[in-house]
Design a protein around this motif. Structure first.
Motif, PDB file in Angstrom:
ATOM      1  N   ILE A 179      -0.194   3.316  -5.423  1.00 55.99           N
ATOM      2  CA  ILE A 179      -0.457   1.885  -4.955  1.00 55.99           C
ATOM      3  C   ILE A 179      -1.382   1.926  -3.430  1.00 55.99           C
ATOM      4  N   ALA A 180      -0.706   2.979  -2.703  1.00 54.46           N
ATOM      5  CA  ALA A 180      -1.321   3.166  -1.207  1.00 54.46           C
ATOM      6  C   ALA A 180      -2.948   3.270  -1.257  1.00 54.46           C
ATOM      7  N   PHE A 181      -3.121   4.655  -2.184  1.00 48.94           N
ATOM      8  CA  PHE A 181      -4.465   5.104  -1.997  1.00 48.94           C
ATOM      9  C   PHE A 181      -5.352   4.666  -3.197  1.00 48.94           C
ATOM     10  N   LEU A 182      -4.824   3.896  -4.092  1.00 43.25           N
ATOM     11  CA  LEU A 182      -5.797   3.354  -5.137  1.00 43.25           C
ATOM     12  C   LEU A 182      -5.387   1.687  -5.034  1.00 43.25           C
ATOM     13  N   SER A 183      -6.112   1.210  -3.977  1.00 40.83           N
ATOM     14  CA  SER A 183      -5.824  -0.069  -3.697  1.00 40.83           C
ATOM     15  C   SER A 183      -6.297  -1.399  -4.401  1.00 40.83           C
ATOM     16  N   ASN A 184      -7.282  -0.889  -5.310  1.00 39.91           N
ATOM     17  CA  ASN A 184      -7.927  -1.632  -6.267  1.00 39.91           C
ATOM     18  C   ASN A 184      -7.121  -1.997  -7.466  1.00 39.91           C
ATOM     19  N   VAL A 185      -6.396  -0.992  -7.725  1.00 33.66           N
ATOM     20  CA  VAL A 185      -5.549  -1.090  -8.990  1.00 33.66           C
ATOM     21  C   VAL A 185      -4.504  -2.364  -9.038  1.00 33.66           C
ATOM     22  N   GLU A 186      -4.387  -3.041 -10.073  1.00 37.29           N
ATOM     23  CA  GLU A 186      -3.890  -4.360 -10.201  1.00 37.29           C
ATOM     24  C   GLU A 186      -2.493  -4.008 -10.870  1.00 37.29           C
ATOM     25  N   PHE A 187      -2.731  -3.013 -12.007  1.00 37.92           N
ATOM     26  CA  PHE A 187      -1.523  -2.923 -13.074  1.00 37.92           C
ATOM     27  C   PHE A 187      -1.503  -1.322 -12.938  1.00 37.92           C
ATOM     28  N   ARG A 191       2.686  -2.419 -15.432  1.00 39.07           N
ATOM     29  CA  ARG A 191       3.493  -3.243 -14.574  1.00 39.07           C
ATOM     30  C   ARG A 191       2.611  -3.795 -13.483  1.00 39.07           C
ATOM     31  N   LEU A 192       2.617  -5.356 -13.338  1.00 36.69           N
ATOM     32  CA  LEU A 192       1.763  -5.666 -12.100  1.00 36.69           C
ATOM     33  C   LEU A 192       2.105  -5.189 -10.687  1.00 36.69           C
ATOM     34  N   ILE A 193       1.337  -4.850  -9.844  1.00 37.93           N
ATOM     35  CA  ILE A 193       1.452  -4.465  -8.599  1.00 37.93           C
ATOM     36  C   ILE A 193       1.838  -5.654  -7.697  1.00 37.93           C
ATOM     37  N   ASP A 194       2.776  -6.016  -7.222  1.00 39.36           N
ATOM     38  CA  ASP A 194       2.875  -7.353  -6.213  1.00 39.36           C
ATOM     39  C   ASP A 194       2.294  -7.024  -4.783  1.00 39.36           C
ATOM     40  N   GLN A 195       2.188  -7.948  -4.032  1.00 40.06           N
ATOM     41  CA  GLN A 195       1.607  -7.958  -2.655  1.00 40.06           C
ATOM     42  C   GLN A 195       2.775  -7.104  -1.769  1.00 40.06           C
ATOM     43  N   GLN A 196       4.163  -7.287  -1.917  1.00 41.77           N
ATOM     44  CA  GLN A 196       5.074  -6.557  -1.255  1.00 41.77           C
ATOM     45  C   GLN A 196       4.751  -5.194  -1.316  1.00 41.77           C
ATOM     46  N   SER A 197       4.784  -4.841  -2.480  1.00 37.74           N
ATOM     47  CA  SER A 197       4.541  -3.191  -2.717  1.00 37.74           C
ATOM     48  C   SER A 197       3.450  -2.684  -2.129  1.00 37.74           C
ATOM     49  N   LYS A 198       2.164  -3.404  -2.232  1.00 34.65           N
ATOM     50  CA  LYS A 198       1.037  -2.997  -1.637  1.00 34.65           C
ATOM     51  C   LYS A 198       1.269  -2.870   0.186  1.00 34.65           C
ATOM     52  N   ASP A 199       1.844  -3.843   0.464  1.00 35.82           N
ATOM     53  CA  ASP A 199       2.083  -3.835   1.957  1.00 35.82           C
ATOM     54  C   ASP A 199       3.098  -2.719   2.381  1.00 35.82           C
TER      55      ASP A 199
END
Length: 525
Positions: A179-187, A191-199
């Motif tokens: 999630i950190a290094f591939l920030s463009n990936v949404e799924f 599973r959908l990546i939520d904003q909390q996980s991205k942060d």
């Protein structure tokens, strides 16, 4: 992680397999029967399924040039190959095979969805050209190195990624790292990546991510600079003056000049060479500027020529279309009349009248074709004459600049000769104030030796200037010759043959139509 060889013999993709697959997946019912009788052109097929066929090797797909979707899953394929001609492919499924390495995908620049699920792949690589990739499934493989995923950062459109089932997925930091290094990936892994996980992921890897972003930015700037330089070099080559905006030719004169390089050590030579180089490079730069200006003029002439050609062709085409449209109005009315005629004599008269009109249509269309042939011939002649004059003017000036370079070389040669004789006398009298190397001293054993060395250097320099002139003359003359030959071939011969064929096909079609109508009418009586 892969399919084992079945007891069934491995299959080969051959004509029979392809034909059957196309028929099974093609139109059904009546349309399917017609397609089976008339045959289906592989070049027209957009989607192809070759799954569960026990295929060992990808082969014989070169005819499917319009294919956008290809299913090769659930086979025993060991290597990605044989796909270079499928340049329109958007969707490719190679899941459930025995593939060990990502390769053979360089030509698939339009690919958006790639599935390599359940193979034996241990590294993500060799995908650089797939800039449109949006969905990538490579789960159930042998990926162990999380850092290898950084490779996927180049795919800015990648939104859906499946990595589930690889060895690195058992690492605690796996999901957060991706999630950190591939920030463009949404799924990720369905599973959908939520904003909390991205942060949270960004916060954990902030320092390495920022460092990576900095390095990527530097890399992009370097790439842009290299592309800019390459573009400039291409422009300079097209102008036939590459390297003339600096000391390239001057340095070239001394590159293979052993005697000249030895003579550089002679006392007093530094100042002579510095003066010589400044004047020489200044002339080269004048030649460079002139070359760019002349190239711009040539490109303008080329653009005007093609504009004129396209305008003439468009005008001729519109007149042809109007002629055909007028005939089609007549044809519709004539066929309506023919359908109501019961008298055979009158029918024959009307058919002859129609055929006469068809012949007149052929005359008109061929007349228009002759007209455009004459127009293009005149335009091409004018263009050829103009370009020949421009090339002649360019070469005349280039040769003038190079003559100035030769004059400077001759003057420098005379001064070098004078200095060498003076230095020789000092060496003989042991009056030389400065120490010289033993290598240089060998040239001052006698007058003939030093004169030969200076003359050899001079001849080498003149040869380099001559070679540069020959190179420019040859290249621009070849460019002009090739360009004019291509224009004659494409705009006169090929275009004319194609147009005449189109006219004849239209006329044949019209005659076939009236013949068919005549037969139908005759059958009614």
């Amino acid at each position: 992680m892969s399919r084992l060889y079945d007891t069934v013999e491995p299959s080969v993709i051959d004509e029979e397999m392809l034909q059957k697959a196309v028929e099974d997946q093609g139109p059904k019912e009546e349309a399917g029967k017609i397609a089976k009788v008339e045959g289906i052109d592989f070049a027209d097929v957009k989607s192809l399924r070759l799954d569960f066929k026990n295929i060992l090797k990808i082969d014989n797909l070169w005819e499917f040039s319009c294919l956008t979707k290809l299913q090769l899953d659930n086979n025993i394929i060991e290597k990605i190959e044989g796909l270079d001609t499928l340049v329109n492919l958007v969707w490719l499924d190679l899941s459930f095979n025995n593939i060990e390495m990502i390769e053979g995908l360089d030509k698939l620049t339009r690919l958006e969805d790639l599935t390599l699920y359940n193979n034996r792949i241990s590294k993500i690589e060799n995908m650089d050209t797939m800039t449109n990739l949006q969905v990538f499934s490579i789960g159930n493989n042998d990926l162990k190195d999380l850092e290898n995923l950084v490779y996927l950062r180049r795919f800015k459109k990648l939104k859906t990624l499946n990595l589930n089932g690889n060895p690195f997925c058992s690492q605690p930091e796996y999901r957060m790292y991706v999630i950190a290094f591939l920030s463009n990936v949404e799924f990720l892994d369905y599973r959908l990546i939520d904003q909390q996980s991205k942060d949270a992921a960004y916060e954990k890897y902030q320092i390495p991510i920022e460092e990576m972003l900095h390095n990527e930015k530097q890399g992009e700037l370097k790439k842009e600079d290299e592309e800019k330089k390459a573009k400039q070099l291409e422009l300079h080559r097209n102008a036939y003056v590459e390297g003339m905006d600096g000391p390239s030719l001057f340095d070239m004169m001394y590159s293979d000049d052993a005697e000249g390089n030895r003579l550089k050590e002679m006392p007093g030579v530094d100042e002579l060479i510095l003066t010589f180089k400044e004047k020489f490079v200044a002339i080269c730069y004048q030649m460079f500027e002139f070359g760019l200006q002349e190239n711009e003029k040539r490109q303008e002439e080329v653009a005007q020529f093609w504009e004129c050609v396209e305008e003439a062709k468009l005008e001729n085409k519109e007149m042809g279309m109007k002629t055909i449209a007028d005939f089609m109005v007549y044809k519709k009315k004539a066929f309506q009349e023919l359908g109501q005629i019961s008298d055979s004599t009158l029918l024959d008269t009307k058919v002859k009248e129609f055929n006469t009109q068809v012949s007149e249509l052929w005359d008109k269309l061929m007349g228009l074709e002759l007209q455009i042939v004459d127009q293009l011939e005149e335009v091409i002649k004018d263009y050829e004459r103009n370009m020949a004059d421009m090339v002649s003017t360019f070469l005349e000036n280039i040769q003038g600049f190079l003559s100035q370079c030769r004059d400077l070389e001759n003057i420098h040669h005379e001064r070098m000769m004078e200095l060498s004789i003076v230095t020789l006398e000092k060496v003989i009298k042991n009056e030389l104030d400065e120490e010289i190397s033993e290598d240089l001293r060998m040239l001052f054993v006698d007058k003939d030796t030093i004169i030969n060395a200076v003359s050899s250097s001079h001849d080498s320099h003149l040869l380099k200037i001559d070679n540069k002139e020959d190179d420019i003359v040859t290249r621009i003359n070849n460019w002009l010759k090739t360009m004019i030959e291509q224009i004659h071939e494409e705009q006169e011969i090929v275009r004319n043959r194609r147009r005449v064929s189109e006219i004849n096909n239209l006329i044949d079609h019209l005659r076939d139509e009236i013949d068919g109508l005549e037969i139908q009418q005759g059958a009614q009586y």
